[in-house]
Every structure is written in structure tokens, then in C-alpha cells.
Design an enzyme around this catalytic site. Sequence first.
Site, short mmCIF file in Angstrom:
data_model
loop_
_atom_site.label_atom_id
_atom_site.label_comp_id
_atom_site.label_asym_id
_atom_site.label_seq_id
_atom_site.Cartn_x
_atom_site.Cartn_y
_atom_site.Cartn_z
CE LYS A 41 -81.97 47.28 -15.38
NZ LYS A 41 -80.93 48.22 -15.01
NE ARG B 291 -86.40 52.01 -14.55
CZ ARG B 291 -85.48 51.61 -15.65
NH1 ARG B 291 -85.90 51.00 -16.76
NH2 ARG B 291 -84.47 52.18 -15.56
NE ARG C 73 -75.26 52.27 -21.33
CZ ARG C 73 -76.39 52.06 -20.30
NH1 ARG C 73 -76.58 50.66 -20.29
NH2 ARG C 73 -76.90 52.76 -19.57
NE ARG D 143 -79.36 54.89 -22.18
CZ ARG D 143 -79.59 53.94 -21.31
NH1 ARG D 143 -79.55 52.56 -21.56
NH2 ARG D 143 -80.24 54.46 -20.35
NE ARG E 184 -79.81 56.30 -16.29
CZ ARG E 184 -78.91 55.78 -17.09
NH1 ARG E 184 -77.87 56.77 -17.65
NH2 ARG E 184 -78.96 54.45 -17.43
#
Length: 234
Positions: free
Chosen positions: A23, A95, A134, A167, A178
Amino acid sequence: MNAVQPALATLRLIMLGPPGAGKGTQAKILEKRFGAAQISTGDILRRHRSEGTALGKEAQAFMDAGALVPDELIVAMMAVELAGRRSFILDGFPRTVAQAGALDALLERLQLPLTGVVLFEADRETLIRRVSSRWTNPRSGRVYNAESHPPRVAGIDDEDGGPLVQRPDDNPETAAVRLETYEAQTAPLVSYYRSRPAPVASDRTALLVRVDGLQPIAHVTATIVSDLAIAGAA
Ligand code: AP5
């Protein structure tokens, strides 16, 4: 370039999909190409955290646990972020069904109808691998991936030469939570938006378009541009 130019002032998109589906990556590309601002709730919350605001302190425990920050905090934050904007790419909002209802009410009041909802689809294994590999530049928000889109030097940003960070919620365990949170609380938004018609001015029939998030980044962008019939595509 096509003869018809993109209706820049009216690009109002929602990027919907699980963690790691792409996204943010696509929102940044579309922002650069079409000029509609990316509004990432995750980035805004992380900024609040690093600045130590009351919202940041309240959000921290939810984020680190892979849970959602309470709706009332998010809706109030987004009302501020959306004020005065005519075009935007919402990355990570709404969300929950409650957030989607609040967004509908806000956009109706502002008379700014959505122009598209992009649903990113990808399998669980890929998503967990992607978020776990990431790396982010905390200064600019630029995102890399150790596997699919590595920086020239590991751990160093290509452009500003500063360190990249991971992160706190980008580890396989929190990513799994998640994903569960997404399935329980966000996936119902697919039904919420599925039957909505596309804007009258567009060639599409449905507001929601599905994209295969497993395709290479440039291919995903091309699909979004073509499926949303954003004119001006190269
Ligand atoms: P947020 O920051 O929004 O995280 P997320 O939704 O979990 O999404 P991600 O940023 O992990 O994934 P993405 O789809 O943007 O993937 P990306 O493009 O970076 O939210 C974090 C937390 O904040 C939440 O858990 C919650 O606590 C809170 N929060 C946020 N919004 C909220 C809300 N509305 N309500 C309540 N709480 C909220 O790509 C991932 C990686 O894959 C990158 O390394 C990228 O380079 C790579 N990649 C991307 N596309 C491809 C591709 N096509 N091929 C190969 N690699 C790719």
C-alpha cells in the site's frame, strides 16, 4: 502520453490491504506521479511517537502489539489531516467499519466522493517475509526491502547516506498478529466497499479494484493506473 490528462484534483483513493501488501509503496509512487498527497496513518502515528505527543504515547502500546489504535483517536486525527484537501491517497485508513463510516460522513460533509478503493491481495507467507525484510529511512520515509528492493549498501540510505532502521512491529511474530488483526477488523471493509459504484465520470463500474500484490512493483502500479482508468498513463 494519452491525450486525456489525469483528473488530479479529484484523485481520492483508499489503499486497502494487509501489512506488507504494498500500500505505502504504491501510494508514494502515485503521489509522485499524479500529485495527490499520500496520507499514511502509520507514518503519522510514528511521527507522533517520535515527537512524544500524547497521541504518540497512547498509540505506542497498540502499535507494538500489532493491534489497532482506538477508532476515536484515529478518526479525530484524520479529520485534522483531511481538512482543506481535495485529493488524497489514504494509506492505512480506514481500517475498521467504524472508521469507514466516519470517513463517509466526513467526505459527504465536504462533498468529496471517493474515486477508488484499491484492494491489494497477497499470501500470508509473502507478507510476513516482506515486512520482516523491510528497512526504512526514518528521516524521509523511503522504504527498502532487503530481498526485493535493497539499498546499494546494506543498512544505508541510497540518497542521504544515513542509517536505515527496522520498525519495531516488523518482525515475524508481530507481523503474524497484525495479519490476524487485519483479517478480524479490516477485511470486512471489502464487503463494505464491494457493491459501491464507481464515480459517474469514470469508465469503471465498481469503486473497488483488486490488484495482485505479488507482481513486481512497476507492474502493480501499471495495473492500478489502468484498472482505475487514471488517465494520462504512460
Ligand atoms: P501501518 O504503518 O499502516 O502498517 P500496515 O498497514 O501494517 O502496512 P505496512 O506499512 O506494513 O505495509 P504496506 O502495505 O504499506 O507495505 P509496503 O508498501 O511498505 O500501521 C502500523 C500500525 O499503526 C498498525 O499496526 C496500527 O497499530 C496503527 N494504525 C495505522 N493505521 C491505523 C488505523 N487506521 N486504525 C488503527 N490503527 C492504525 O511494502 C512492504 C515491503 O515490501 C517493503 O519493504 C517494500 O519495499 C516491499 N514491497 C512492496 N511492494 C512489493 C512488490 N510488489 N514486490 C516486492 N516487494 C514489494
